[in-house]
Write an enzyme that holds these catalytic residues in place. Structure first.
Site, PDB file in Angstrom:
ATOM      1  N   ALA A 101     -42.981 -13.617  -8.037  1.00  0.00           N
ATOM      2  CA  ALA A 101     -43.451 -14.089  -8.910  1.00  0.00           C
ATOM      3  C   ALA A 101     -43.492 -12.860 -10.145  1.00  0.00           C
ATOM      4  O   ALA A 101     -44.828 -12.269 -10.344  1.00  0.00           O
ATOM      5  CB  ALA A 101     -44.974 -14.571  -8.823  1.00  0.00           C
TER       6      ALA A 101
ATOM      7  N   CYS B  52     -39.561 -23.206 -16.058  1.00  0.00           N
ATOM      8  CA  CYS B  52     -40.733 -22.288 -16.324  1.00  0.00           C
ATOM      9  C   CYS B  52     -41.647 -23.124 -17.065  1.00  0.00           C
ATOM     10  O   CYS B  52     -41.241 -24.332 -17.500  1.00  0.00           O
ATOM     11  CB  CYS B  52     -40.532 -21.029 -17.117  1.00  0.00           C
ATOM     12  SG  CYS B  52     -39.543 -21.187 -18.486  1.00  0.00           S
TER      13      CYS B  52
ATOM     14  N   GLY C 254     -28.122 -19.879  -4.256  1.00  0.00           N
ATOM     15  CA  GLY C 254     -29.563 -20.104  -3.483  1.00  0.00           C
ATOM     16  C   GLY C 254     -29.081 -19.499  -1.814  1.00  0.00           C
ATOM     17  O   GLY C 254     -28.377 -20.503  -1.266  1.00  0.00           O
TER      18      GLY C 254
ATOM     19  N   GLY D 269     -27.894 -13.866  -5.771  1.00  0.00           N
ATOM     20  CA  GLY D 269     -29.343 -13.410  -6.011  1.00  0.00           C
ATOM     21  C   GLY D 269     -29.919 -12.414  -5.032  1.00  0.00           C
ATOM     22  O   GLY D 269     -29.891 -11.176  -5.183  1.00  0.00           O
TER      23      GLY D 269
HETATM   24  C1  LIG Z   1     -36.906 -11.246  -8.036  1.00  0.00           C
HETATM   25  C2  LIG Z   1     -36.223 -12.521  -8.676  1.00  0.00           C
HETATM   26  C3  LIG Z   1     -36.336 -12.802 -10.078  1.00  0.00           C
HETATM   27  C4  LIG Z   1     -35.653 -13.925 -10.584  1.00  0.00           C
HETATM   28  N1  LIG Z   1     -35.933 -13.955 -11.889  1.00  0.00           N
HETATM   29  C5  LIG Z   1     -35.193 -15.140 -12.659  1.00  0.00           C
HETATM   30  C6  LIG Z   1     -35.050 -15.221 -13.854  1.00  0.00           C
HETATM   31  O1  LIG Z   1     -35.517 -14.485 -14.693  1.00  0.00           O
HETATM   32  N2  LIG Z   1     -34.357 -16.340 -14.432  1.00  0.00           N
HETATM   33  C7  LIG Z   1     -33.923 -17.476 -13.586  1.00  0.00           C
HETATM   34  O2  LIG Z   1     -33.323 -18.258 -14.091  1.00  0.00           O
HETATM   35  N3  LIG Z   1     -34.057 -17.233 -12.239  1.00  0.00           N
HETATM   36  C8  LIG Z   1     -34.685 -15.996 -11.655  1.00  0.00           C
HETATM   37  N4  LIG Z   1     -34.710 -15.987 -10.497  1.00  0.00           N
HETATM   38  C9  LIG Z   1     -33.898 -17.015  -9.420  1.00  0.00           C
HETATM   39  C10 LIG Z   1     -32.530 -16.600  -9.167  1.00  0.00           C
HETATM   40  O3  LIG Z   1     -31.674 -16.542 -10.288  1.00  0.00           O
HETATM   41  C11 LIG Z   1     -31.911 -17.759  -8.167  1.00  0.00           C
HETATM   42  O4  LIG Z   1     -31.758 -19.186  -8.993  1.00  0.00           O
HETATM   43  C12 LIG Z   1     -32.788 -17.867  -7.018  1.00  0.00           C
HETATM   44  O5  LIG Z   1     -33.184 -16.753  -6.576  1.00  0.00           O
HETATM   45  C13 LIG Z   1     -31.856 -18.562  -5.827  1.00  0.00           C
HETATM   46  O6  LIG Z   1     -30.742 -17.613  -5.547  1.00  0.00           O
HETATM   47  P1  LIG Z   1     -30.850 -16.603  -4.331  1.00  0.00           P
HETATM   48  O7  LIG Z   1     -31.306 -17.102  -3.212  1.00  0.00           O
HETATM   49  O8  LIG Z   1     -29.316 -16.138  -4.226  1.00  0.00           O
HETATM   50  O9  LIG Z   1     -31.783 -15.574  -4.805  1.00  0.00           O
HETATM   51  C14 LIG Z   1     -35.320 -14.991  -9.729  1.00  0.00           C
HETATM   52  C15 LIG Z   1     -35.141 -14.883  -8.468  1.00  0.00           C
HETATM   53  C16 LIG Z   1     -35.608 -13.529  -7.926  1.00  0.00           C
HETATM   54  C17 LIG Z   1     -35.541 -13.285  -6.386  1.00  0.00           C
END
Ligand SMILES: Cc1cc2nc3c(=O)[nH]c(=O)nc-3n(C[C@H](O)[C@H](O)[C@H](O)COP(=O)(O)O)c2cc1C
Length: 310
Positions: free
Chosen positions: A75, A136, A250, A272
């Site tokens: 968060a 959001c 994801g 991510g």
């Molecule tokens: C620490 C963190 C910060 C994130 N900040 C954003 C953000 O600023 N904007 C956004 O669209 N998604 C944000 N995400 C979501 C990621 O872009 C992604 O959609 C999500 O984490 C799933 O991918 P992953 O499992 O490879 O992390 C964030 C995720 C994490 C873990």
């Protein structure tokens, strides 16, 4: 099987052509060229930067991240310097690194999205697309997520046309079975593509204190734990709306994962949480995709898209 000497990894997402289908995911690779010590940013598809508003924002109270089984819950709360400062200080670093840049924007109201998009109209051509993070809360409508309503999704996407470049709608998987309807609403309002998925709603509670571990209370779950859920979200939207270009994200941590997302319909992918495990990951996956395709006799990455036998 024919071994292919040099597979073509080029992909297209609407009107955007990228030399590789592997990008960073918003919020996991900084605002600028932070990853350049570990990754040749010119050699990956694009750098998607952390979501930015038209104003600077401090984000949430600590703790902001906590490790979970096969992933994390966060968060962070969209901390950022604001778009004007980003254009002055962070974007030039990305340009010097030779990156194609996808700017991610957010707002608390439709008007704030509109203002953010308008600022980006002045951005250089290295900003190849704008990802509109609608996962959001809408502060004017009781904090429901914009991306949980087809009407609000359409309103925000329509309001961001002023950025004068291709827009990708970053959707929330917490919309559940209405996700294809929301993707269609984004497309009809002007989005060239949808990015699936943002994090899943989660909560982590300390057993001793009984308090939420994150300063914000709840958070978003990401990482390999959500991969099958994200693959399902991409597959469902692709099945219902095969003409909408999808960027899949994801839990991607290996080339096999990149191909899995492509097979269910993703034209490109984002990495991510795996970056927090090893900051080289996005570069490694981009580099390893060519040999994977060569060994499998795949001449063009795009030939894999939507080939899952479902
Ligand atoms: C620490 C963190 C910060 C994130 N900040 C954003 C953000 O600023 N904007 C956004 O669209 N998604 C944000 N995400 C979501 C990621 O872009 C992604 O959609 C999500 O984490 C799933 O991918 P992953 O499992 O490879 O992390 C964030 C995720 C994490 C873990």
């Amino acid at each position: 099987m024919t071994i292919v000497a040099v597979p073509d990894l080029t992909t297209t997402i609407g009107s955007v052509t990228l030399p590789s289908p592997v990008m960073t995911a918003a919020g996991t690779a900084g605002h600028g060229a932070e990853l350049s010590a570990y990754v040749d940013l010119a050699a990956i598809g694009a750098v998607v930067v952390k979501s930015l508003a038209h104003f600077p924002w401090d984000g949430n109270d600590p703790l902001r991240v906590h490790q979970t089984p096969a992933g994390m819950i966060n968060a962070v709360g969209l901390q950022g310097p604001g778009l004007d400062a980003w254009l002055r200080h962070d974007l030039p670093q990305l340009q010097r690194a030779g990156a194609r840049v996808v700017a991610s924007i957010w707002g608390r109201t439709v008007a704030e999205y509109e203002r953010a998009a308008t600022i980006l109209a002045a951005a250089p051509d290295d900003v190849v697309a704008v990802e509109v993070n609608i996962s959001c809360p809408n502060t004017e409508a009781g904090h429901a997520l914009f991306a949980h309503s087809p009407e609000m999704t359409a309103e925000v996407i329509a309001a961001t046309a002023g950025c004068e470049r291709p827009r990708w709608a970053k959707l929330s998987p917490n919309a559940g079975p209405t996700l294809p309807t929301i993707a269609a609403a984004a497309r009809d309002a002007g989005a060239e593509a949808v990015t699936l998925v943002n994090t899943y709603f989660g909560l982590s509670v300390d057993p001793v204190t009984g308090s939420a571990r994150l300063g914000n209370g709840g958070g978003g779950v990401s990482g390999p734990a959500i991969r099958p859920l994200a693959v399902r979200a991409v597959a469902d939207v692709h099945a219902a709306e095969p003409d909408i270009p999808i960027v899949g994200v994801g839990g991607i941590a290996s080339v096999d994962d990149v191909v899995e997302f492509a097979r269910v319909g993703a034209r490109a992918t984002q990495v991510g949480t795996a970056t927090f495990v090893d900051p080289r990951t996005v570069g490694t996956l981009a580099a390893d995709l060519g040999p994977w395709c060569a060994n499998q006799g795949v001449a063009r990455f795009v030939d894999l898209i939507g080939t899952a036998g479902l």
